[in-house]
Design a protein around this motif. Sequence first.
Motif, PDB file in Angstrom:
ATOM      1  N   LEU A  92       0.813  -1.214   0.000  1.00 41.89           N
ATOM      2  CA  LEU A  92       0.000   0.000   0.000  1.00 41.89           C
ATOM      3  C   LEU A  92       0.844   1.259   0.000  1.00 41.89           C
ATOM      4  N   THR A  93       1.988   1.224   0.677  1.00 45.80           N
ATOM      5  CA  THR A  93       2.879   2.387   0.661  1.00 45.80           C
ATOM      6  C   THR A  93       3.348   2.689  -0.752  1.00 45.80           C
ATOM      7  N   LEU A  94       3.737   1.659  -1.490  1.00 49.00           N
ATOM      8  CA  LEU A  94       4.236   1.865  -2.852  1.00 49.00           C
ATOM      9  C   LEU A  94       3.113   2.248  -3.809  1.00 49.00           C
ATOM     10  N   VAL A  95       1.951   1.624  -3.679  1.00 52.58           N
ATOM     11  CA  VAL A  95       0.814   1.995  -4.522  1.00 52.58           C
ATOM     12  C   VAL A  95       0.488   3.473  -4.347  1.00 52.58           C
ATOM     13  N   THR A  96       0.428   3.922  -3.100  1.00 51.01           N
ATOM     14  CA  THR A  96       0.092   5.328  -2.823  1.00 51.01           C
ATOM     15  C   THR A  96       1.136   6.266  -3.402  1.00 51.01           C
ATOM     16  N   PRO A 128      -7.185   7.803  -6.119  1.00 51.65           N
ATOM     17  CA  PRO A 128      -8.374   7.096  -5.641  1.00 51.65           C
ATOM     18  C   PRO A 128      -8.314   6.874  -4.131  1.00 51.65           C
ATOM     19  N   ARG A 129      -9.484   6.755  -3.547  1.00 52.39           N
ATOM     20  CA  ARG A 129      -9.546   6.501  -2.112  1.00 52.39           C
ATOM     21  C   ARG A 129      -9.147   5.055  -1.813  1.00 52.39           C
ATOM     22  N   LEU A 130      -8.576   4.867  -0.618  1.00 48.84           N
ATOM     23  CA  LEU A 130      -8.153   3.551  -0.148  1.00 48.84           C
ATOM     24  C   LEU A 130      -9.014   3.137   1.040  1.00 48.84           C
ATOM     25  N   TRP A 131      -9.557   1.933   0.983  1.00 47.98           N
ATOM     26  CA  TRP A 131     -10.275   1.347   2.112  1.00 47.98           C
ATOM     27  C   TRP A 131      -9.510   0.127   2.608  1.00 47.98           C
ATOM     28  N   MET A 146      -2.894   4.341   7.178  1.00 45.69           N
ATOM     29  CA  MET A 146      -2.517   4.143   5.790  1.00 45.69           C
ATOM     30  C   MET A 146      -3.637   4.378   4.787  1.00 45.69           C
ATOM     31  N   CYS A 147      -4.899   4.377   5.235  1.00 46.92           N
ATOM     32  CA  CYS A 147      -6.028   4.387   4.313  1.00 46.92           C
ATOM     33  C   CYS A 147      -6.980   5.535   4.627  1.00 46.92           C
ATOM     34  N   ASP A 148      -8.048   5.597   3.858  1.00 41.02           N
ATOM     35  CA  ASP A 148      -9.014   6.699   3.957  1.00 41.02           C
ATOM     36  C   ASP A 148     -10.363   6.245   4.493  1.00 41.02           C
ATOM     37  N   GLY A 149     -10.552   4.948   4.643  1.00 38.18           N
ATOM     38  CA  GLY A 149     -11.818   4.441   5.131  1.00 38.18           C
ATOM     39  C   GLY A 149     -11.689   3.020   5.616  1.00 38.18           C
ATOM     40  N   TRP A 150     -12.582   2.668   6.532  1.00 42.17           N
ATOM     41  CA  TRP A 150     -12.623   1.333   7.115  1.00 42.17           C
ATOM     42  C   TRP A 150     -13.907   0.642   6.684  1.00 42.17           C
ATOM     43  N   THR A 151     -13.787  -0.566   6.124  1.00 44.89           N
ATOM     44  CA  THR A 151     -14.948  -1.384   5.796  1.00 44.89           C
ATOM     45  C   THR A 151     -15.110  -2.429   6.877  1.00 44.89           C
ATOM     46  N   THR A 152     -16.286  -2.462   7.512  1.00 42.98           N
ATOM     47  CA  THR A 152     -16.519  -3.389   8.603  1.00 42.98           C
ATOM     48  C   THR A 152     -16.696  -4.808   8.080  1.00 42.98           C
ATOM     49  N   SER A 153     -16.644  -5.753   8.991  1.00 40.53           N
ATOM     50  CA  SER A 153     -16.995  -7.134   8.668  1.00 40.53           C
ATOM     51  C   SER A 153     -18.505  -7.239   8.513  1.00 40.53           C
ATOM     52  N   ALA A 175      -0.136  10.764   7.455  1.00 40.54           N
ATOM     53  CA  ALA A 175       0.126  11.854   6.515  1.00 40.54           C
ATOM     54  C   ALA A 175      -0.356  11.444   5.125  1.00 40.54           C
ATOM     55  N   GLY A 176      -1.105  12.330   4.491  1.00 40.55           N
ATOM     56  CA  GLY A 176      -1.572  12.061   3.135  1.00 40.55           C
ATOM     57  C   GLY A 176      -2.869  11.290   3.049  1.00 40.55           C
ATOM     58  N   THR A 177      -3.423  10.854   4.187  1.00 41.78           N
ATOM     59  CA  THR A 177      -4.712  10.178   4.123  1.00 41.78           C
ATOM     60  C   THR A 177      -5.820  11.197   3.859  1.00 41.78           C
ATOM     61  N   LEU A 178      -6.949  10.701   3.356  1.00 43.35           N
ATOM     62  CA  LEU A 178      -8.010  11.578   2.866  1.00 43.35           C
ATOM     63  C   LEU A 178      -9.263  11.571   3.737  1.00 43.35           C
ATOM     64  N   GLY A 179      -9.211  10.914   4.888  1.00 45.22           N
ATOM     65  CA  GLY A 179     -10.385  10.922   5.745  1.00 45.22           C
ATOM     66  C   GLY A 179     -10.416   9.742   6.683  1.00 45.22           C
ATOM     67  N   HIS A 180     -11.508   9.659   7.467  1.00 50.05           N
ATOM     68  CA  HIS A 180     -11.760   8.591   8.433  1.00 50.05           C
ATOM     69  C   HIS A 180     -13.116   7.954   8.126  1.00 50.05           C
ATOM     70  N   GLU A 181     -13.359   7.604   6.876  1.00 48.13           N
ATOM     71  CA  GLU A 181     -14.653   7.122   6.432  1.00 48.13           C
ATOM     72  C   GLU A 181     -14.963   5.744   7.031  1.00 48.13           C
ATOM     73  N   VAL A 182     -16.230   5.530   7.400  1.00 46.88           N
ATOM     74  CA  VAL A 182     -16.687   4.232   7.897  1.00 46.88           C
ATOM     75  C   VAL A 182     -17.742   3.689   6.948  1.00 46.88           C
ATOM     76  N   ILE A 183     -17.484   2.508   6.388  1.00 44.28           N
ATOM     77  CA  ILE A 183     -18.399   1.846   5.480  1.00 44.28           C
ATOM     78  C   ILE A 183     -18.861   0.554   6.148  1.00 44.28           C
ATOM     79  N   VAL A 184     -20.134   0.501   6.513  1.00 40.73           N
ATOM     80  CA  VAL A 184     -20.690  -0.663   7.191  1.00 40.73           C
ATOM     81  C   VAL A 184     -21.171  -1.669   6.139  1.00 40.73           C
TER      82      VAL A 184
END
Length: 287
Positions: A92-96, A128-131, A146-153, A175-184
Motif C-alpha cells: 500500500l505504501t508503494l501503490v500510494t 483514488p480513495r483507499l479502504w 494508511m487508508c481513507d476508510g474502514w470497511t466493517t466485517s 500523513a496524506g490520508t483523505l479521511g476517516h470514512e466508515v463503510i458498514v
Amino acid sequence: MLGERHLHRPGYHEVLTSLTWLAAHTERIGLATAGIVAPFHHPVVLAETLAHLDVLSGGRVTAGFVLGYRPEEFALYGVEPSERVARFEECLTLVTRLWTGEEVSHRGRFTTLEGAFLSPRPAQDPRPRLWNGGRVPAALERTARMCDGWTTSFNETDADLPGKIAEYRSHPRGAGTLGHEVIVCREGYAAPTSQAARRALEGPLRGLYDAYTGWKRTSPDAARYAQGWDDITARGVVGSPGECAERLAHYGAMGADGVVLRVQPPGMPQADALRAIETFGAEVLSG
C-alpha cells in the motif's frame, strides 16, 4: 463492489478484469474492491492496473484491501501468512506513492524499485480513495494510518460497532490520508414483507455461511457464521421497505458514512436479486 477469492469450487470472478468490464458498461456507478488481498500482488502491477481502471472509468474507482486469511490461498501464491502484514504495508505504501506521481526508488523486504513511475496516473486527484477491512485493534490502527476508510466485517454485531467506530476514529490519521470514512457492510434484502425477504434470502445465505465456516476455520470469528436467521438479520438490512429504511437510519445514526449491502449470495436467482435492488431504489431509498 467486488472482492477477491481463489480456490473456490463454485467459481469466483477475478476482481480487476470484472471491474474493467463493468466500467465499460456503466457511466455513473462507483466501482470498488472490498477487498483485494494485498499480500498476493506486486505493488507496481497493482498500482498500474488500478490507475488505468480509474482512467478508463472516468475516476470512479475506490480501492479496498484486506490481509487475507485462507491458508490455501497463501500457499497458492507462495506467500507465508506470517509475512502478510509486512507485505500489505509495503504494497500500500508503494501503490500510494506511485499514484501521487512520485518517481519511486525503493529497496524493501519484498520489493526493489529503481525510478518506477506511472503514466498515466489515476484520473482522481490526488488519487483514488483507499479502504481497508479488518476488525482487530491492529487493523483499525493500520487503516487510520494508511487508508481513507474502514470497511466493517459483515458479521460485526450492532452491539460492537459503535465501539469499533470510535476506536478507529480515535487513531491518528497518517500523513496524506483523505479521511476517516466508515463503510458498514451488511446482508441486505428488501421485499414487500419480511416473510418474503426471508424466503428469498435465507437459503442462499445459509449456503454461503456454511462455506465461510470452513474458510474461516482458523479465524476467531468463525463461530458467527454458524448463527441462526435471527442473529443474521439482527445485524442486517433485511425485511420490508419500512424495516430496511429503519435499519439504514440506524447505521447512519451510529456514525456510518455509507452502507454496502450484499444482496445476492451465491445461488440466489438473478431475478430475485434484481427485485430486491429495485425495491431498495423505489421504496427504501426514495422514501
